[in-house]
Design a protein around this motif. Structure first.
Motif, PDB file in Angstrom:
ATOM      1  N   ARG A   1       1.980  47.555 -17.315  1.00 44.27           N
ATOM      2  CA  ARG A   1       2.149  46.394 -18.068  1.00 44.27           C
ATOM      3  C   ARG A   1       0.875  46.371 -18.537  1.00 44.27           C
ATOM      4  O   ARG A   1      -0.369  46.561 -17.987  1.00 44.27           O
TER       5      ARG A   1
ATOM      6  N   ARG B   1       9.928  49.741 -16.047  1.00 45.96           N
ATOM      7  CA  ARG B   1       8.882  49.136 -16.776  1.00 45.96           C
ATOM      8  C   ARG B   1       7.609  49.649 -15.879  1.00 45.96           C
ATOM      9  O   ARG B   1       7.128  48.779 -15.059  1.00 45.96           O
TER      10      ARG B   1
ATOM     11  N   ASP C   1       7.798  39.714 -12.456  1.00 46.40           N
ATOM     12  CA  ASP C   1       7.134  39.511 -13.854  1.00 46.40           C
ATOM     13  C   ASP C   1       5.600  39.807 -13.674  1.00 46.40           C
ATOM     14  O   ASP C   1       4.962  40.499 -14.756  1.00 46.40           O
ATOM     15  N   LYS C   2       5.199  38.957 -13.022  1.00 45.96           N
ATOM     16  CA  LYS C   2       3.644  38.759 -13.067  1.00 45.96           C
ATOM     17  C   LYS C   2       2.823  39.840 -12.157  1.00 45.96           C
ATOM     18  O   LYS C   2       2.096  39.671 -11.350  1.00 45.96           O
ATOM     19  N   GLY C   3       3.468  41.156 -12.070  1.00 45.40           N
ATOM     20  CA  GLY C   3       2.751  42.240 -11.194  1.00 45.40           C
ATOM     21  C   GLY C   3       2.635  41.742  -9.953  1.00 45.40           C
ATOM     22  O   GLY C   3       3.609  41.292  -9.324  1.00 45.40           O
ATOM     23  N   THR C   4       1.506  42.050  -9.337  1.00 42.95           N
ATOM     24  CA  THR C   4       1.495  41.704  -7.679  1.00 42.95           C
ATOM     25  C   THR C   4       1.013  40.395  -7.613  1.00 42.95           C
ATOM     26  O   THR C   4       0.640  39.864  -6.225  1.00 42.95           O
TER      27      THR C   4
ATOM     28  N   SER D   1       6.312  49.937  -1.463  1.00 39.31           N
ATOM     29  CA  SER D   1       6.115  49.540  -2.995  1.00 39.31           C
ATOM     30  C   SER D   1       6.571  50.993  -3.719  1.00 39.31           C
ATOM     31  O   SER D   1       5.918  51.906  -3.274  1.00 39.31           O
TER      32      SER D   1
ATOM     33  N   GLU E   1       3.587  48.744 -12.427  1.00 43.38           N
ATOM     34  CA  GLU E   1       4.481  47.547 -11.818  1.00 43.38           C
ATOM     35  C   GLU E   1       5.108  48.234 -10.695  1.00 43.38           C
ATOM     36  O   GLU E   1       5.577  49.388 -10.793  1.00 43.38           O
ATOM     37  N   TYR E   2       5.611  47.519  -9.890  1.00 39.33           N
ATOM     38  CA  TYR E   2       6.199  48.016  -8.743  1.00 39.33           C
ATOM     39  C   TYR E   2       7.567  47.307  -8.316  1.00 39.33           C
ATOM     40  O   TYR E   2       7.974  46.152  -8.540  1.00 39.33           O
TER      41      TYR E   2
ATOM     42  N   HIS F   1       8.094  50.802 -10.493  1.00 42.06           N
ATOM     43  CA  HIS F   1       9.198  50.088 -11.321  1.00 42.06           C
ATOM     44  C   HIS F   1       9.592  51.072 -12.466  1.00 42.06           C
ATOM     45  O   HIS F   1       8.946  51.169 -13.388  1.00 42.06           O
TER      46      HIS F   1
ATOM     47  N   ALA G   1      11.514  42.552  -7.536  1.00 43.98           N
ATOM     48  CA  ALA G   1      10.434  42.771  -8.512  1.00 43.98           C
ATOM     49  C   ALA G   1       9.946  41.597  -9.261  1.00 43.98           C
ATOM     50  O   ALA G   1      10.826  40.569  -8.946  1.00 43.98           O
TER      51      ALA G   1
ATOM     52  N   HIS H   1      -1.742  47.853 -15.814  1.00 42.28           N
ATOM     53  CA  HIS H   1      -1.403  47.468 -14.535  1.00 42.28           C
ATOM     54  C   HIS H   1      -0.116  48.125 -14.239  1.00 42.28           C
ATOM     55  O   HIS H   1       1.001  48.325 -15.127  1.00 42.28           O
TER      56      HIS H   1
END
Ligand SMILES: O=C(O)C(=O)C[C@]1(C(=O)O)C=C[C@@H](O)C=C1
Length: 301
Positions: free
Chosen positions: A238, A235, A204-207, A229, A252-253, A232, A202, A250
């Protein structure tokens, strides 16, 4: 890979494809039926079984998401894979004809693998999901259901005294399910035969850094065989605030990647060192020999 005396947990009842996969992975093993996937994980964790063999994806139906999620929630290691040709039959009680049927029951994967063929057979009847294919056959026999058919293996027909109304009803003749073998300890990766490695990560900044992560493999000529995917769970969302346009949500994955290299290879170690720089979480689920058995579609019956 010999399995005599090994206790191998699988989900389903005797006659399920997972039982056949356990036998392919560990010939002569003692196959232990489990109600649910999670029970198979627990059986290994609690030393009731030595291995678990669980389906992760099918060539027609796609990923078995539940097992991806469970791989993360439990601490077992992938120690191997087997690919099983899956040859489905339509089963009913002796004497029942297709015209009498009001419903077809099976595992959701099996129903999706036969979706078009059922329609072509004129079976526009209710389709109901149950825990496993052989369990569907057993249920029909135990309850003497004359209006219901099951999608299951020829072996399930034999075990539960059903007749085969139609044979080979999967939408594609080369229907294959991939299973992974799980153990409490990882195996030592080698380089003398083709290996695959499965990871989950995973960031922190998404995809947005996904491309950078994947390029760590591309630059080293390491082929990816699968990417999946999943939400997450800790979390899932986001929020991204932009004063002008508002707040975007967004998803999260967790990303699951399989690549064709052994963790004993320096190029794989370097790729993972680089991946670690971009990720907030990284776990190697296992590095294990690839299933290289020659193509033999009928052996899954
Ligand atoms: O129900 C069974 O017989 C199983 O072993 C499960 C399962 C699956 O989960 O995908 C295994 C192989 C086939 O793809 C259909 C069903």
């Amino acid at each position: 890979m010999h399995g005599s005396q090994l206790r191998v947990a699988y989900q389903g009842v005797p006659g399920a494809y997972s039982e056949a996969a356990a036998g392919k992975a560990y010939p002569n093993c003692e196959a232990i039926p489990c109600d649910q996937f999670e029970v198979a994980f627990q059986a290994v964790e609690l030393w009731i079984a030595d291995r678990a063999v669980l389906p992760v994806e099918n060539s027609l139906g796609g990923s078995i998401h539940r097992n991806y999620d469970l791989l993360l929630r439990h601490r077992l290691h992938i120690v191997g894979e087997v690919q099983l040709p899956v040859h489905h039959c339509l089963l009913a009680l002796p004497g029942v004809r297709k015209e009498y049927l009001a419903r077809v029951i099976s595992h959701p994967q099996a129903l999706s693998q036969c979706e078009h063929t059922l329609t072509k057979l004129g079976l526009n009847v209710t389709r109901e999901a149950v825990d496993d294919t052989a369990g569907a056959a057993e249920y029909i026999a135990a309850n003497n259901l004359r209006d219901t058919a099951a999608i299951a293996s020829a072996r399930a027909a034999e075990l539960y005294g059903l007749q085969i109304l139609a044979d080979g009803i999967q939408d594609d003749s080369s229907n294959v399910t991939r299973f992974v073998m799980l153990a409490r300890e990882p195996i030592i990766p080698r380089t003398d035969r083709p290996f695959k490695t499965s990871i989950v990560f995973a960031h922190d900044k998404g995809t947005s850094v996904l491309f950078k992560v994947l390029s760590a493999f591309a630059f080293r000529n390491i082929s990816l065989t699968k990417i999946e995917s999943r939400p997450h769970r800790n979390r899932p969302i986001r929020l991204v605030d932009d004063a002008n346009v508002g707040t975007a949500k967004h998803f999260e994955y967790m990303f699951y990647v399989d690549f064709e290299a052994s963790m004993a290879e320096v190029r794989a170690q370097n790729a993972l060192a680089e991946v670690q720089e971009f990720t907030s979480f990284l776990r190697v689920l296992g590095s294990y020999p690839m299933d290289m058995t020659p193509w033999c579609p009928s052996s899954g019956d």
